[in-house]
Enzyme design. Structure first.
Site, PDB file in Angstrom:
ATOM      1  CB  SER A 252      -1.168  -0.060   1.616  1.00 60.91           C
ATOM      2  OG  SER A 252       0.365   0.195   2.312  1.00 60.91           O
ATOM      3  CE  LYS A 253      -3.086   3.321  -0.770  1.00 58.71           C
ATOM      4  NZ  LYS A 253      -3.519   2.374   0.134  1.00 58.71           N
ATOM      5  NE  ARG A 254       0.896   0.246   5.922  1.00 56.13           N
ATOM      6  CZ  ARG A 254       1.555  -0.405   6.401  1.00 56.13           C
ATOM      7  NH1 ARG A 254       2.223  -0.412   7.255  1.00 56.13           N
ATOM      8  NH2 ARG A 254       1.293  -1.929   5.984  1.00 56.13           N
TER       9      ARG A 254
END
Length: 490
Positions: A252-254
């Site tokens: 994910s963007k994380r």
RNA sequence: GGCCCCAUCGUCUAGCGGCCAAGGACAUCGCCCUCUCACGGCGAAAACCCGGGUUCGAAUCCCGGUGGGGUCACCA
């Protein structure tokens, strides 16, 4: 005749996991001379956005996944957007209602939730089967519905037996029917749920192979039930694993860049992302890794796709990206570089226009040293403009030595008097002076590099200086000499 | 927690009962090339999750455990 589909819901950016399943579908279609269909699953009115639809199409095209049927290009099963196919689902639901495969449920969401709550508390499986409505007389139910009473339509799920299918990459997968509740197929809003719409569409569009993320594996038995109730033959299924981040959690963007657009913005070439993603977990023979889409397609074997989730390795993507940059011709790179340079302001568009032949030569020098296209402006900055800003500490280090201080002026004047400004002539001059002073050439080369480029690493110094041009080199060396003098170092 | 999926170097993987004291790629570390960096070349370190079976023989087949992931909605 093979027909596959990629059916994203437009609720955000196109994720690498998503492109990868799109990619596998595309590869499978190309390999088998089949048709690749794009279908937009936008029945979630709350979260779907027009912007996401556009972004999705843009991203898919950017990476080279053109669809044979779908939005914009059309096809025999148009429209390809679920919100434009609502009539189809209502019709299908009607059919199931009439055959008794489905029923109307008038209970509220709260009531169903309460049922599940209670079941859980009492240690029973929270499998909802419609309460009184499952057995209600269809005529009575229809009457209440016609009177405008809100309701959902639910599938009448068998309470016994198993629903199984042969997954192309996992083999047999089977589920106990007792665990499958009477799931909703039509929401009270009159729109279909995912499991229903997907199955109805896959059937209507005559999809032969459903290749999708393995987060859908537990949806498959439900869709099979729908297929069966509709009297439609089943497609083959293949569930490809998720793409994970370095911490083994769903990417994910994380984890940094996760969407196609972000990779593009970070200087990743579409063909590199394509190649890397296709390789990721696809079970290709490990002998080579750089392949064209066509090669990838001809070697693709869906049953070789690995069943376990793959960790996304940005380092490897970068290595492949660098390999693709190296494969580009200097001309191609120059074409790519010009707008980047203009954009970052290192040179004006007019200047670049005039300078294309030189830019091409510059790219030939730098090609081996770029990992991402965005490295270009940083790596070529010193080929433009006049004097440079020097790092103070490095300046001291490079020009603080007696040998350099004593010989740089002489080097300057010899370069200035060179009859011809060529790589060979420059090299001869530098090495010649070093030899006269009985010192290794590197004692002159490094400071000269720093003086003319403002950095300690670059392509070969002599070719670099040749491309920099005499005027710019002398200006910079002169500037350095002046700086040395002004602080009394000379 | 129920159900489902998965399990080979740090990562992606090859391997589909003997050819494996496990091969490749990226990353890491050396060395070579060399004006630096890169490219390129050579080399090193690095894995079959554990326990039971089956078999003359298991990384490969079966079972259990453990671990990781997914999923349990009127969201897809």
């Amino acid at each position: 005749n093979v027909r596959v589909r990629y059916a994203p819901s437009p609720t955000g950016m196109l994720h690498v996991g998503g492109v990868r399943t799109a990619l596998f579908n595309w590869l499978f279609a190309r390999k088998n001379g089949g048709t690749f269909v794009l279908r937009i699953e936008d029945t979630d009115l709350e979260r779907s956005t027009e912007e996401s639809v556009e972004q999705l199409k843009r991203s898919l095209r950017w990476i080279g996944l053109e669809w044979d049927e779908g939005p914009e290009v059309g096809g025999p099963h148009a429209p390809y957007r679920q919100t434009e196919r609502l009539g189809l689902y209502r019709e299908a639901a009607q059919k199931l209602l009439e055959s008794g495969a489905a029923y109307r449920d008038f209970s509220t969401q709260e009531e169903v939730a309460a049922f599940r709550e209670r079941a859980r508390a009492e240690g029973r499986p929270p499998v909802y089967r419609g309460g009184p409505y499952r057995k209600m007389n269809p005529e009575e139910a229809k009457g209440r519905a016609d009177a405008g009473e809100p309701h959902t339509v639910r599938m009448k799920t068998p309470a016994e037996g198993r629903t199984a299918f042969e997954d192309m990459i996992r083999g047999e997968v089977s589920f106990e029917n007792a665990n499958i509740e009477d799931f909703v197929i039509m929401k009270s809003s009159g729109t279909p749920t995912y499991n229903f719409a997907a199955a109805v569409d896959d059937a209507e569009m005559e999809i032969t192979h459903v290749i999708r993320g393995d987060d859908h594996i537990s949806n498959t038995p439900r869709q099979i039930l729908v297929y069966n109730a509709l009297g439609h033959p089943l497609p083959r299924f293949a569930h490809v694993p998720q793409v994970l981040g370095p911490d083994k959690k769903k990417l994910s963007k994380r984890h940094g860049a996760a969407s196609v657009e972000e990779f593009a913005a970070q200087g990743i070439l579409p063909e590199a992302l394509f190649n890397y993603l296709a390789l990721l977990g696809a079970g290709y023979a490990a002998d080579e890794e750089i392949f064209t889409p066509e090669e990838l397609a001809s070697r693709f074997r869906i049953e070789k796709v690995s069943g376990n989730p793959a960790v996304f390795d940005e380092k490897k993507l970068l290595a492949i990206n660098a390999a693709y940059i190296r494969k580009k011709s200097p001309e191609e790179l120059a074409m790519m570089a010009a707008p980047i340079l203009a954009g970052s302001g290192v040179a004006t568009p007019e200047e670049l226009e005039r300078d294309m032949p030189r830019l091409t030569q510059i790219m030939a020098l730098l090609r081996e040293r770029l990992q991402r296209t965005t490295d270009i402006s940083d790596a070529t900055g010193y080929f433009y403009g006049g004097t440079l800003d020097y790092d103070e500490a490095e300046f001291q280090k490079q020009f603080g030595k007696d040998f350099v201080r004593e010989n740089l002026p002489e080097l300057y004047s010899r370069l200035k008097d060179l009859p011809e400004w060529t790589e060979e002539a420059i090299e001869e001059t530098v090495r010649g002076l070093a030899a006269e002073r009985e010192k290794g050439a590197r004692h002159l080369i490094h400071p000269l590099r720093f003086a003319t480029t403002g950095r300690t690493v670059s392509a070969g110094l002599f070719e670099t200086m040749a491309l920099l041009g005499r005027e710019r080199c002398l200006e910079r060396i002169g500037d350095v000499l002046e700086k040395m003098g002004s602080r009394g170092d000379l």
